[in-house]
Design a protein around this motif. Structure first.
Motif, PDB file in Angstrom:
ATOM      1  N   ARG A  75      -4.879  -5.796  15.195  1.00  0.00           N
ATOM      2  CA  ARG A  75      -5.144  -6.971  14.359  1.00  0.00           C
ATOM      3  C   ARG A  75      -6.185  -6.687  13.287  1.00  0.00           C
ATOM      4  NH1 ARG A  75      -6.003  -9.642  19.388  1.00  0.00           N
ATOM      5  NH2 ARG A  75      -8.182  -9.648  18.761  1.00  0.00           N
ATOM      6  N   ARG A  76      -6.665  -5.465  13.225  1.00  0.00           N
ATOM      7  CA  ARG A  76      -7.689  -5.015  12.271  1.00  0.00           C
ATOM      8  C   ARG A  76      -9.039  -5.688  12.495  1.00  0.00           C
ATOM      9  NH1 ARG A  76      -3.459  -5.325   7.623  1.00  0.00           N
ATOM     10  NH2 ARG A  76      -2.478  -3.301   7.910  1.00  0.00           N
ATOM     11  N   ALA A  77      -9.338  -6.001  13.743  1.00  0.00           N
ATOM     12  CA  ALA A  77     -10.650  -6.520  14.118  1.00  0.00           C
ATOM     13  C   ALA A  77     -11.426  -5.342  14.705  1.00  0.00           C
ATOM     14  CB  ALA A  77     -10.516  -7.652  15.118  1.00  0.00           C
ATOM     15  N   ILE A  78     -12.034  -4.576  13.826  1.00  0.00           N
ATOM     16  CA  ILE A  78     -12.649  -3.296  14.203  1.00  0.00           C
ATOM     17  C   ILE A  78     -13.817  -3.494  15.170  1.00  0.00           C
ATOM     18  CG2 ILE A  78     -13.754  -1.217  13.303  1.00  0.00           C
ATOM     19  CD1 ILE A  78     -10.799  -1.531  12.512  1.00  0.00           C
ATOM     20  N   ILE A  79     -14.704  -4.436  14.890  1.00  0.00           N
ATOM     21  CA  ILE A  79     -15.890  -4.623  15.731  1.00  0.00           C
ATOM     22  C   ILE A  79     -15.490  -5.031  17.152  1.00  0.00           C
ATOM     23  CG2 ILE A  79     -18.032  -5.940  16.016  1.00  0.00           C
ATOM     24  CD1 ILE A  79     -18.123  -4.029  13.655  1.00  0.00           C
ATOM     25  N   SER A  80     -14.621  -6.040  17.275  1.00  0.00           N
ATOM     26  CA  SER A  80     -14.219  -6.456  18.618  1.00  0.00           C
ATOM     27  C   SER A  80     -13.393  -5.360  19.307  1.00  0.00           C
ATOM     28  CB  SER A  80     -13.436  -7.765  18.576  1.00  0.00           C
ATOM     29  OG  SER A  80     -12.239  -7.597  17.861  1.00  0.00           O
ATOM     30  N   GLY A  81     -12.620  -4.606  18.544  1.00  0.00           N
ATOM     31  CA  GLY A  81     -11.879  -3.487  19.115  1.00  0.00           C
ATOM     32  C   GLY A  81     -12.807  -2.433  19.687  1.00  0.00           C
ATOM     33  N   LEU A  82     -13.869  -2.125  18.959  1.00  0.00           N
ATOM     34  CA  LEU A  82     -14.845  -1.145  19.456  1.00  0.00           C
ATOM     35  C   LEU A  82     -15.561  -1.648  20.703  1.00  0.00           C
ATOM     36  CD1 LEU A  82     -16.447   0.149  16.141  1.00  0.00           C
ATOM     37  CD2 LEU A  82     -15.018   1.430  17.727  1.00  0.00           C
ATOM     38  N   ILE A  83     -15.949  -2.923  20.698  1.00  0.00           N
ATOM     39  CA  ILE A  83     -16.677  -3.479  21.843  1.00  0.00           C
ATOM     40  C   ILE A  83     -15.782  -3.508  23.079  1.00  0.00           C
ATOM     41  CG2 ILE A  83     -17.723  -5.583  22.765  1.00  0.00           C
ATOM     42  CD1 ILE A  83     -18.788  -6.099  19.910  1.00  0.00           C
ATOM     43  N   LEU A  84     -14.559  -3.998  22.945  1.00  0.00           N
ATOM     44  CA  LEU A  84     -13.661  -4.090  24.092  1.00  0.00           C
ATOM     45  C   LEU A  84     -13.269  -2.714  24.628  1.00  0.00           C
ATOM     46  CD1 LEU A  84     -11.401  -7.048  22.967  1.00  0.00           C
ATOM     47  CD2 LEU A  84     -13.037  -7.042  24.848  1.00  0.00           C
ATOM     48  N   THR A  85     -13.018  -1.788  23.719  1.00  0.00           N
ATOM     49  CA  THR A  85     -12.676  -0.425  24.145  1.00  0.00           C
ATOM     50  C   THR A  85     -13.856   0.233  24.848  1.00  0.00           C
ATOM     51  OG1 THR A  85     -11.145  -0.256  22.305  1.00  0.00           O
ATOM     52  CG2 THR A  85     -11.785   1.798  23.379  1.00  0.00           C
ATOM     53  N   PHE A  86     -15.048   0.038  24.325  1.00  0.00           N
ATOM     54  CA  PHE A  86     -16.244   0.586  24.953  1.00  0.00           C
ATOM     55  C   PHE A  86     -16.447   0.005  26.347  1.00  0.00           C
ATOM     56  CE2 PHE A  86     -20.834   0.272  25.776  1.00  0.00           C
ATOM     57  CZ  PHE A  86     -21.137   1.620  25.854  1.00  0.00           C
ATOM     58  N   LEU A  87     -16.288  -1.316  26.494  1.00  0.00           N
ATOM     59  CA  LEU A  87     -16.446  -1.945  27.805  1.00  0.00           C
ATOM     60  C   LEU A  87     -15.386  -1.440  28.796  1.00  0.00           C
ATOM     61  CD1 LEU A  87     -17.292  -5.630  26.866  1.00  0.00           C
ATOM     62  CD2 LEU A  87     -18.819  -3.927  27.858  1.00  0.00           C
ATOM     63  N   GLY A  88     -14.157  -1.282  28.323  1.00  0.00           N
ATOM     64  CA  GLY A  88     -13.121  -0.758  29.182  1.00  0.00           C
ATOM     65  C   GLY A  88     -13.419   0.666  29.634  1.00  0.00           C
ATOM     66  N   LEU A  89     -13.927   1.482  28.732  1.00  0.00           N
ATOM     67  CA  LEU A  89     -14.279   2.856  29.098  1.00  0.00           C
ATOM     68  C   LEU A  89     -15.462   2.916  30.043  1.00  0.00           C
ATOM     69  CD1 LEU A  89     -13.732   4.656  25.690  1.00  0.00           C
ATOM     70  CD2 LEU A  89     -12.300   4.768  27.730  1.00  0.00           C
ATOM     71  N   VAL A  90     -16.411   2.002  29.892  1.00  0.00           N
ATOM     72  CA  VAL A  90     -17.557   1.965  30.812  1.00  0.00           C
ATOM     73  C   VAL A  90     -17.088   1.610  32.211  1.00  0.00           C
ATOM     74  CG1 VAL A  90     -19.647   0.648  31.382  1.00  0.00           C
ATOM     75  CG2 VAL A  90     -19.312   1.492  29.080  1.00  0.00           C
ATOM     76  N   VAL A  91     -16.229   0.622  32.331  1.00  0.00           N
ATOM     77  CA  VAL A  91     -15.729   0.236  33.658  1.00  0.00           C
ATOM     78  C   VAL A  91     -14.902   1.378  34.258  1.00  0.00           C
ATOM     79  CG1 VAL A  91     -14.252  -1.399  34.897  1.00  0.00           C
ATOM     80  CG2 VAL A  91     -15.786  -2.223  33.118  1.00  0.00           C
ATOM     81  N   MET A  92     -14.095   2.036  33.449  1.00  0.00           N
ATOM     82  CA  MET A  92     -13.305   3.181  33.950  1.00  0.00           C
ATOM     83  C   MET A  92     -14.229   4.321  34.426  1.00  0.00           C
ATOM     84  SD  MET A  92     -10.056   2.636  34.009  1.00  0.00           S
ATOM     85  CE  MET A  92      -9.157   4.136  33.874  1.00  0.00           C
ATOM     86  N   SER A  93     -15.328   4.537  33.707  1.00  0.00           N
ATOM     87  CA  SER A  93     -16.250   5.608  34.114  1.00  0.00           C
ATOM     88  C   SER A  93     -16.932   5.283  35.425  1.00  0.00           C
ATOM     89  CB  SER A  93     -17.275   5.867  33.011  1.00  0.00           C
ATOM     90  OG  SER A  93     -18.181   4.784  32.915  1.00  0.00           O
ATOM     91  N   TRP A  94     -17.127   4.003  35.741  1.00  0.00           N
ATOM     92  CA  TRP A  94     -17.682   3.637  37.043  1.00  0.00           C
ATOM     93  C   TRP A  94     -16.724   3.996  38.162  1.00  0.00           C
ATOM     94  CZ3 TRP A  94     -19.132  -2.055  35.570  1.00  0.00           C
ATOM     95  CH2 TRP A  94     -20.307  -2.052  34.828  1.00  0.00           C
ATOM     96  N   LEU A  95     -15.437   3.878  37.891  1.00  0.00           N
ATOM     97  CA  LEU A  95     -14.437   4.114  38.929  1.00  0.00           C
ATOM     98  C   LEU A  95     -14.192   5.586  39.199  1.00  0.00           C
ATOM     99  CD1 LEU A  95     -11.755   1.449  37.995  1.00  0.00           C
ATOM    100  CD2 LEU A  95     -13.332   1.389  39.917  1.00  0.00           C
ATOM    101  N   ILE A  96     -14.170   6.369  38.142  1.00  0.00           N
ATOM    102  CA  ILE A  96     -13.811   7.778  38.284  1.00  0.00           C
ATOM    103  C   ILE A  96     -15.005   8.554  38.812  1.00  0.00           C
ATOM    104  CG2 ILE A  96     -13.082   9.846  37.050  1.00  0.00           C
ATOM    105  CD1 ILE A  96     -11.601   7.967  35.113  1.00  0.00           C
ATOM    106  N   ALA A  97     -14.799   9.210  39.926  1.00  0.00           N
ATOM    107  CA  ALA A  97     -15.899   9.943  40.581  1.00  0.00           C
ATOM    108  C   ALA A  97     -15.948  11.363  40.111  1.00  0.00           C
ATOM    109  CB  ALA A  97     -15.732   9.889  42.080  1.00  0.00           C
TER     110      ALA A  97
END
Length: 97
Positions: A75-97
């Motif tokens: 949708r070309r919403a760069i700021i929200s795209g960066l924030i949501l992608t960053f949050l998703g990657l942070v949660v994924m990093s918590w899971l992966i040991a």
């Protein structure tokens, strides 16, 4: 006397049919449960996380955050795209040991 034998035979036939249906459903549902368990164990082993209800919920949340981030980029919403992608990657990093 003959009536008692007939009803005993009829009860035995109906009981056998009910037992067959219960055993059949138990086997089918047990097989489905085992398949789901094997799938979740394989998924967790491939990702490198523990198999627990909490971990699976966190995995779903992380995947939803990554999906929302990609949709925001589309949708070309760069700021929200960066924030949501960053949050998703942070949660994924918590899971992966």
């Amino acid at each position: 006397m003959r009536t008692e034998g007939f009803f005993e035979w009829l009860g035995r036939i109906i009981g056998t049919a009910i037992r067959f249906i219960v055993d059949l459903l138990s086997g089918v549902l047990g097989g489905i449960g085992q398949a789901i368990d094997d799938f979740l164990n394989g998924l967790a082993r491939a990702i490198g996380m523990d198999v627990s209800f909490f971990s699976l919920i966190l995995l779903i949340i992380a995947l939803l955050l990554l999906y929302a981030g990609i949709r925001a980029f589309i949708r070309r919403a760069i700021i929200s795209g960066l924030i949501l992608t960053f949050l998703g990657l942070v949660v994924m990093s918590w899971l992966i040991a």
